[in-house]
Design a protein around this motif. Sequence first.
Motif, PDB file in Angstrom:
ATOM      1  N   VAL A   2      -1.835  10.295 -34.135  1.00  0.00           N
ATOM      2  CA  VAL A   2      -2.403   8.944 -34.165  1.00  0.00           C
ATOM      3  C   VAL A   2      -2.757   8.575 -32.733  1.00  0.00           C
ATOM      4  O   VAL A   2      -1.897   8.576 -31.855  1.00  0.00           O
ATOM      5  CB  VAL A   2      -1.396   7.939 -34.750  1.00  0.00           C
ATOM      6  CG1 VAL A   2      -1.937   6.526 -34.629  1.00  0.00           C
ATOM      7  CG2 VAL A   2      -1.095   8.267 -36.208  1.00  0.00           C
ATOM      8  N   CYS A  79      -7.422   9.204 -35.773  1.00  0.00           N
ATOM      9  CA  CYS A  79      -6.499  10.342 -35.869  1.00  0.00           C
ATOM     10  C   CYS A  79      -7.255  11.650 -35.692  1.00  0.00           C
ATOM     11  O   CYS A  79      -8.481  11.715 -35.851  1.00  0.00           O
ATOM     12  CB  CYS A  79      -5.810  10.377 -37.234  1.00  0.00           C
ATOM     13  SG  CYS A  79      -4.918   8.879 -37.689  1.00  0.00           S
ATOM     14  N   TYR A  83      -4.597  15.640 -38.929  1.00  0.00           N
ATOM     15  CA  TYR A  83      -3.416  14.812 -39.176  1.00  0.00           C
ATOM     16  C   TYR A  83      -3.384  14.423 -40.647  1.00  0.00           C
ATOM     17  O   TYR A  83      -4.410  14.016 -41.220  1.00  0.00           O
ATOM     18  CB  TYR A  83      -3.450  13.564 -38.300  1.00  0.00           C
ATOM     19  CG  TYR A  83      -2.170  12.771 -38.297  1.00  0.00           C
ATOM     20  CD1 TYR A  83      -1.099  13.159 -37.492  1.00  0.00           C
ATOM     21  CD2 TYR A  83      -2.017  11.636 -39.096  1.00  0.00           C
ATOM     22  CE1 TYR A  83       0.085  12.431 -37.482  1.00  0.00           C
ATOM     23  CE2 TYR A  83      -0.842  10.907 -39.097  1.00  0.00           C
ATOM     24  CZ  TYR A  83       0.210  11.321 -38.277  1.00  0.00           C
ATOM     25  OH  TYR A  83       1.377  10.612 -38.277  1.00  0.00           O
ATOM     26  N   ALA A  88      -1.145   8.844 -42.192  1.00  0.00           N
ATOM     27  CA  ALA A  88      -1.960   7.847 -41.495  1.00  0.00           C
ATOM     28  C   ALA A  88      -1.927   6.511 -42.231  1.00  0.00           C
ATOM     29  O   ALA A  88      -1.804   5.443 -41.612  1.00  0.00           O
ATOM     30  CB  ALA A  88      -3.398   8.347 -41.363  1.00  0.00           C
TER      31      ALA A  88
END
Length: 249
Positions: A2, A79, A83, A88
């Motif tokens: 992030v 991101c 990821y 997220a």
Amino acid sequence: MVKLTIVGRVSDGLPLAQGLRYQNDEENENFLCYKQQAEFILKEISRGALSPSKMTIHIDHYHCFNYLVENGHCFITLCDSSYPRKLAFHYLQDLQKEFEKFDIGLMEKITKPYSFVRFDGIIGNIRKQYIDTRTQANLSKLNANRGQDLDIIAKHMSEIIQKGPKSEISERMSVTPRTVSPIWSSPFLKVRHCFEMDSHHPHCSCCCYSIMGQLNPYRELQLRVHKIAETLGFTTTKDDTTICHGACL
């Protein structure tokens, strides 16, 4: 990972808070561009162009935005494409829950961008919990309801740009070159921001500086720019001397 996080108000598209960004020297020069893109997405949500309450927006092969809209506020994060999207959105939901603890009336009184600095630290603290995807807590979130796919729409930034107002796109998405020669300050130059999909770089936005060939009184200046551009290795045309600085997204 992030990286960038922005919290904004949907009613007017005002960004209220932002999280500390992930420090990487190679990406520092692109950070402003990513931030402008996040603000552009917030504006598109504010004007009703993006109606889903959750969405993933791909911007290149390496990064994507995920956003969540709840109770009149939008939570956006940048991101890595690798990821886990599920994590997220857990991250965004945690931010939303913490944000709801504050007085909504206080939020409505904010008039300056990014002035809700009290929430910046909260963003940083929650973000730390999501840096390592292999912690027990994050693995549990990933494994929960594993058989169910996330019902979230995914689009590419180019789709949103094509539908957005040109003036807003120019303001939010253009990238100013690091150094500008005095020649670019000439009143004879017309600056235009274009968003073109190049055949070799399909996700490239270009900032183009041009002198229109039909302006005969300034033909000498045009020829000078043409020669300078060729010396520097830029692309030019005979009738419309255009120098493009590509900013790959």
